[in-house]
Design a protein around this motif. Sequence first.
Motif, PDB file in Angstrom:
ATOM      1  N   ILE A 100       0.840  -1.209   0.000  1.00 22.27           N
ATOM      2  CA  ILE A 100       0.000   0.000   0.000  1.00 22.27           C
ATOM      3  C   ILE A 100       0.870   1.252   0.000  1.00 22.27           C
ATOM      4  N   ILE A 101       1.931   1.245   0.796  1.00 20.37           N
ATOM      5  CA  ILE A 101       2.847   2.390   0.849  1.00 20.37           C
ATOM      6  C   ILE A 101       3.497   2.592  -0.524  1.00 20.37           C
ATOM      7  N   LYS A 102       3.960   1.478  -1.116  1.00 19.57           N
ATOM      8  CA  LYS A 102       4.609   1.582  -2.422  1.00 19.57           C
ATOM      9  C   LYS A 102       3.649   2.132  -3.474  1.00 19.57           C
ATOM     10  N   LEU A 103       2.434   1.592  -3.504  1.00 21.35           N
ATOM     11  CA  LEU A 103       1.458   2.059  -4.485  1.00 21.35           C
ATOM     12  C   LEU A 103       1.078   3.525  -4.258  1.00 21.35           C
ATOM     13  N   SER A 104       1.004   3.928  -3.004  1.00 26.05           N
ATOM     14  CA  SER A 104       0.706   5.334  -2.685  1.00 26.05           C
ATOM     15  C   SER A 104       1.815   6.255  -3.178  1.00 26.05           C
ATOM     16  N   ILE A 105       3.044   5.855  -2.931  1.00 23.19           N
ATOM     17  CA  ILE A 105       4.180   6.672  -3.376  1.00 23.19           C
ATOM     18  C   ILE A 105       4.245   6.726  -4.903  1.00 23.19           C
ATOM     19  N   LEU A 106       4.010   5.589  -5.552  1.00 24.76           N
ATOM     20  CA  LEU A 106       4.004   5.586  -7.021  1.00 24.76           C
ATOM     21  C   LEU A 106       2.881   6.471  -7.554  1.00 24.76           C
TER      22      LEU A 106
END
Length: 149
Positions: A100-106
Amino acid sequence: MIFAEKLKKERKERGWSQEELAEKLFVSRQSVSKWENGQNYPSIEIIIKLSDLFGVTIDELLRSDEDLTEKVIKDSRQLAYPRLKVFFDCLFLIGSAMLIIKLSILGLNHFTELEFPLRGSFFWNFGPLFLMLGGAIFSDTLKKKYKNE
């Protein structure tokens, strides 16, 4: 001698009523009655207390009754199972949070002018996958193993 008979014999040798034994063990009189009638078995904690009260070994109490021995073994497995399952469930949740963090940052990188460098990182690319897959597989394996036993 089965556990129920042994318990009753030891209690009567000391001149205790079921009520008195129950008070010493912090349980109800009905529990002691059920143990003595073979309708139920005490937990391992109570067996340890009984061992101390009667001055006999735990082995003497457990080996006197196969059903009680089976119950204690099953209870000990049940105590170990939740801890391991919780551990693997936590690994899955950590992997999910990382994803979720990775997708949010992307998403922020794509839709805003902010630039957070994540793309070249092996940890961010494969870490969530390994944690989620590992946690899910081992959690499911444990669930199936203990369900069958």
